[in-house]
Design an enzyme around this catalytic site. Structure first.
Site, PDB file in Angstrom:
ATOM      1  N   ASP A 106       0.537  -1.026   6.878  1.00  0.00           N
ATOM      2  CA  ASP A 106       0.455  -2.412   6.447  1.00  0.00           C
ATOM      3  C   ASP A 106       1.664  -3.171   7.015  1.00  0.00           C
ATOM      4  O   ASP A 106       2.645  -2.573   7.462  1.00  0.00           O
ATOM      5  CB  ASP A 106       0.415  -2.486   4.909  1.00  0.00           C
ATOM      6  N   GLU A 110      -0.645 -11.931  -2.361  1.00  0.00           N
ATOM      7  CA  GLU A 110       0.450 -11.016  -2.675  1.00  0.00           C
ATOM      8  C   GLU A 110       1.627 -11.726  -3.353  1.00  0.00           C
ATOM      9  O   GLU A 110       1.941 -12.855  -3.010  1.00  0.00           O
ATOM     10  CB  GLU A 110       0.949 -10.368  -1.382  1.00  0.00           C
TER      11      GLU A 110
HETATM   12  C1  BGC Z   1      -1.748  -6.962   3.338  1.00  0.00           C
HETATM   13  C2  BGC Z   1      -2.994  -6.362   3.931  1.00  0.00           C
HETATM   14  C3  BGC Z   1      -3.433  -7.174   5.110  1.00  0.00           C
HETATM   15  C4  BGC Z   1      -2.318  -7.290   6.107  1.00  0.00           C
HETATM   16  C5  BGC Z   1      -2.649  -8.161   7.293  1.00  0.00           C
HETATM   17  C6  BGC Z   1      -0.708  -7.141   4.396  1.00  0.00           C
HETATM   18  O1  BGC Z   1       0.435  -7.707   3.866  1.00  0.00           O
HETATM   19  O2  BGC Z   1      -1.256  -6.125   2.322  1.00  0.00           O
HETATM   20  O3  BGC Z   1      -3.999  -6.296   2.958  1.00  0.00           O
HETATM   21  O4  BGC Z   1      -4.545  -6.579   5.695  1.00  0.00           O
HETATM   22  O5  BGC Z   1      -1.191  -7.845   5.486  1.00  0.00           O
HETATM   23  O6  BGC Z   1      -2.716  -9.478   6.949  1.00  0.00           O
HETATM   24  C1  BGC Z   2       0.985 -12.728   6.297  1.00  0.00           C
HETATM   25  C2  BGC Z   2       0.049 -11.836   5.540  1.00  0.00           C
HETATM   26  C3  BGC Z   2       0.770 -10.625   5.105  1.00  0.00           C
HETATM   27  C4  BGC Z   2       2.061 -10.963   4.382  1.00  0.00           C
HETATM   28  C5  BGC Z   2       2.863  -9.751   4.040  1.00  0.00           C
HETATM   29  C6  BGC Z   2       2.207 -13.015   5.482  1.00  0.00           C
HETATM   30  O1  BGC Z   2       3.090 -13.814   6.174  1.00  0.00           O
HETATM   31  O2  BGC Z   2       0.348 -13.908   6.621  1.00  0.00           O
HETATM   32  O3  BGC Z   2      -1.053 -11.498   6.309  1.00  0.00           O
HETATM   33  O4  BGC Z   2      -0.067  -9.924   4.276  1.00  0.00           O
HETATM   34  O5  BGC Z   2       2.847 -11.829   5.136  1.00  0.00           O
HETATM   35  O6  BGC Z   2       3.780  -9.981   3.007  1.00  0.00           O
END
Ligand code: BGC
Ligand code: BGC
Length: 830
Positions: free
Chosen positions: A322, A523
């Protein structure tokens, strides 16, 4: 050029050689693969394919091999980089779009896909030219793309209990991904969330691993085709990624990226179970979790990634990490983490860190830290997947099946599937007096702040990462809940009126629908301390009570990513329906709430809870409705009045108005001059107060986690947080809650700094004393009662925070929220 690169690597190596070795993995975080189930990987060994891969490997340089195992984000990589570093994959993170535009039109996505492809197969500078794959978070439809069909989020799909429909949803999603040229989706999320406080709980189908298992196989078939399929791109398909391996939904207190402190049996039986079905269905990729098991980050846990997933379960695709999660493995940084590949990771998701990571991997392979055999295995796995896709023969993205077929994005057929999913996912929790279905020929009031807002009903991972910052124009072809109701009621000869605050003029409505609930988050932003609606989202309760007091039957419709304690709302309403996060087809809600023109039930409810519903706001407390609960319109079960005691201190609830450098959803950051003239700050740098206040980004905990305000001192100026939807913090004001702000004085103010709050025209100010010396972050608290005492209506607070000064000053602001602790607490003026 080359020489200096080599020198830099040499230096980095010398440093890394002196680094302390990573701490040994404790026994409680070492899995025993032989107690785990075996799965049935549907691909037989294919000698021709293996021969072809071996031939490629032989011709590849170490640089090319390292490139295959690195994935970069399109915001931080160019096609020229992909060619130069032979990168195996690109992705777009939730906030990244083509050419720097997160909201770029579909054609731009396809155009960029062609550019990356062309760069990857360009052999002009030498090399074997392996086509790149592009991964995208198409997590509820091709949800990054304007105009795509937005299916309900997984929490709603779980409530349908309909695996066959899951397959059709996945097929439609795959087709819409193919329109814009990507080959790979980071879906389905097969997490099994055990704690609703986790802000990603809505990405899971159910807290019951059996339901998740029943779904995953069908969903993967819909995306990839039949298990064992090859030439996947010849059909309307893409490859899937099940995530996040393992126990992302099992972390302590539901903390995002937290630690699952559970036994191996629980890890296997709850969180591991769906992976068996995923592997049986031939899932091509698995994404490791940000989280830990008993203190050890997943991306570094060899016993799970290699021992359980690959060796025991027989997973024959590749493992991707990830977003910079490898950097969290003990002893690693984003730029260097041999531990992860050595633990079994095959591809690093290194969005912005890909270049230093590429260099460190290369050095580590060359000095033997990473065995060549392990790198070859990782590359082989990636190449197998690319060959099963038929990527080498598929040609450029725009030449493939469905590419550029923009009529397929949000097509009527796909929208019909989504609308059916909405119908099947709604759960009826209460229908006292058989209020539902409503007569569509009647006079119906539609209230609540969420009624006419497609972004709100679609949740996070919609066009933008957090699903925030979107306008109605960003959803062409979508139908809000209000629009669906209005058209159905109009067609049946009734009258529908949209009134967010529930007021009306003229005839008393026959019934009211009040839409309320959560606002979008992804998140971090969605994590809660207790299972309660945030205080700023509770205003519709008063609307329900007001309507009910006038003798109007009330239907509460809840938009939410998870079950929450909403007993006051359930009590206030005659009927209560959970709509989850239904997505773009709001008309599916009208299908369920309204009777047919014959007065009979048009669509019977079939949705039932796939997560238990809490009896209090205590996440570890009793349940009000068990998993599987859900009424039929025709049933006559009445819900008796429920206790309104949340069972936990309400002040455990976070009221956050400003964090991470941005205002919370539904709040605006403004700069005002002495006359009250306002400038809304959405991007930085910016200026306000006639150019006298300059706003820039500054760091706090994370990069750009705060805003810095330079007051020029020409006249009085104010920075403030404002909202169109005033919050009710009356209860909090009776307790000892404070408005707490984290600030840093960068240049001491030349005149007094005052903090004020406002409701309508009433306002109250408190001078801030005890400012820290320049340069230090400090939290300042103002008891809410200071504002209440001075006549601010705390039930309708629309400016909780305004900072005013007349002289020169430079102040940085990181957070504004309700809380109980602060470094410096202001005294209420007498
Ligand atoms: C998320 C994933 C996601 C990835 C790409 C990560 O931070 O936990 O679920 O697929 O980012 O965007
Ligand atoms: C991205 C997400 C990713 C996240 C991780 C963001 O900046 O757009 O895809 O999941 O960072 O914390």
């Amino acid at each position: 050029m080359l020489a200096s690169t080599a020198l830099a690597i040499g230096a980095a190596c010398a440093v890394s050689a002196q680094q302390a070795p990573a701490p040994a993995i404790p026994p409680e975080a070492i899995a025993h693969p032989d107690i785990w189930p075996q799965a049935h990987w549907p691909y037989k060994a294919d000698p021709a394919l293996e021969k072809r891969i071996a031939g490629l490997l032989q011709r590849m340089t170490v640089e090319e091999k390292v490139g295959q195992v690195v994935q970069a984000d399109i915001a931080s990589v160019t096609p020229a980089d992909v060619k130069q570093y032979h990168l195996g994959s690109v992705l777009n993170g939730g906030s990244s779009g083509p050419y720097g535009d997160d909201l770029a039109p579909a054609a731009k996505w396809l155009q960029l896909a062609d550019e990356f492809y062309a760069a990857s197969v360009d052999k002009s500078g030498g090399g074997v030219g392996i086509p790149v794959i592009w991964g995208i978070d198409a997590v509820h439809g091709n949800s990054n793309i304007i105009g795509a069909t937005l299916f309900p989020h997984n929490v709603g799909l779980g409530a349908m209990h309909d695996p066959a429909l899951m397959r059709r949803i996945a097929e439609a999603t795959a087709a819409e991904i193919r329109v814009t040229g990507q080959e790979w989706t980071f879906a389905p999320t097969i997490t099994v969330p055990q704690d609703g406080r986790w802000g990603r709980a809505y990405e899971g189908y159910s807290s019951d691993p059996r339901l998740v298992s029943d779904y995953v196989g069908q969903f993967i078939r819909g995306l990839q085709g039949e298990p064992g399929a090859t030439d996947i791109l010849k059909g309307p398909h893409v490859i899937a990624s099940t995530k996040h391996f393992l126990a992302d939904g099992g972390t302590e207190d539901g903390h995002d990226q937290g630690d699952a402190k559970i036994s191996e049996a629980e890890l296997r039986d709850i969180h591991g179970l769906p992976y068996v079905a995923a592997i049986d269905a031939g899932v091509q990729t698995v994404m490791t979790s940000f989280s830990s098991w008993n203190g050890v980050k997943m991306a570094g846990n060899k016993s799970l990634v290699t021992g359980v997933l690959k060796d025991r379960m027989g997973f024959g695709g590749f493992v991707v990490s990830d977003w910079n999660a490898h950097g969290q493995v003990a002893g690693c940084t984003n730029a260097s983490c041999p531990q992860a590949i050595n633990a079994g990771l095959d591809m690093y998701m290194a969005p912005d860190s890909w270049k230093p990571l590429w260099h460190s991997l290369l050095a580590q392979v060359k000095d033997g830290t990473i065995p060549m055999a392990r790198l070859d295995d990782a590359v082989t796995r990636i190449l197998r997947v690319k060959m099963r896709l038929g990527l080498f023969e598929a040609g450029k993205p725009s030449s493939r099946l469905l590419s550029g077929r923009y009529d397929v994005l949000g097509s009527p057929e796909h929208r019909a599937i989504a609308r059916q999913a909405v119908r099947e996912s709604l759960v009826l929790l209460k229908n006292n007096g058989s209020v539902l279905p409503l007569n569509p020929g009647a006079n119906i009031l539609v209230a609540g702040d969420g009624a006419d807002d497609v972004a709100r009903q679609s949740g996070g991972w919609t066009l933008s990462w957090q699903g925030t910052g979107l306008k109605p124009e960003d959803f062409p072809g979508a139908t809000s809940i209000w629009a669906g109701l209005n058209s159905a009621i109009g067609a049946a000869g009734g009258t529908a009126t949209l009134s967010p605050d529930g007021s009306f003029t003229g005839a008393k409505p026959d019934a009211a629908i009040v839409v309320f609930g959560e606002t979008p988050y992804a998140e971090f932003q969605g994590d809660l301390k207790t299972l309660q609606l945030k205080p700023e989202l509770r205003a519709p309760l008063a609307t329900m009570k007001k309507l009910k007091a006038q003798g109007i039957p009330v239907v509460a419709l809840m938009l939410t990513g998870r079950p929450l304690f909403v007993n006051p709302e359930i009590n206030a309403a005659d009927a209560f329906v959970v709509a989850w996060l239904p997505g773009s087809e709001g008309a599916g809600v009208a299908d369920m709430l309204l009777a047919g023109t014959d007065g009979k039930v048009a669509h019977e409810f079939r949705g039932t809870l796939s997560f238990p519903w809490p009896a209090t706001a205590d996440a570890k407390g009793k349940h009000l409705f068990a998993l599987g609960y859900g009424l039929k319109t025709t049933s006559d079960t009445a819900v008796p009045p429920l206790s309104e005691d949340p069972g936990v201190a309400d002040n455990a609830q976070q009221g956050t108005y400003f964090a991470n450098g941005v205002p919370a959803a539904s709040w605006s950051l403004i700069v005002a001059d002495a006359a009250g003239q306002q400038t809304r700050i959405t991007t930085v740098p910016a200026t306000g107060a006639n150019g006298d206040v300059a706003v820039t980004a500054t760091d706090h905990i994370v990069q750009e986690g705060a805003r810095r305000f330079a007051f020029g001192g020409k006249a009085q100026a104010t920075i403030a947080l404002t909202t169109q939807a005033p919050v009710d913090v009356a209860r909090e004001s009776n307790g000892d809650l404070m408005l707490v702000t984290t600030m840093r004085v960068d240049t001491a103010p030349a005149s007094t700094l005052t903090l004020s709050a406002r409701s309508g025209t009433a306002s109250a100010s408190v001078p801030l004393a005890g400012l820290a010396a320049p340069g230090a972050w400090r939290t300042y608290g103002v008891p809410l009662k200071c504002f209440a005492n001075q006549g601010v209506d705390m039930e309708h607070l629309d400016v909780p925070f305004a900072l005013t000064t007349s002289g020169k000053a430079v102040i940085s602001l990181a957070t504004v929220q309700l809380g109980t602790v602060a470094d410096q607490i202001a005294a209420c003026p007498k």
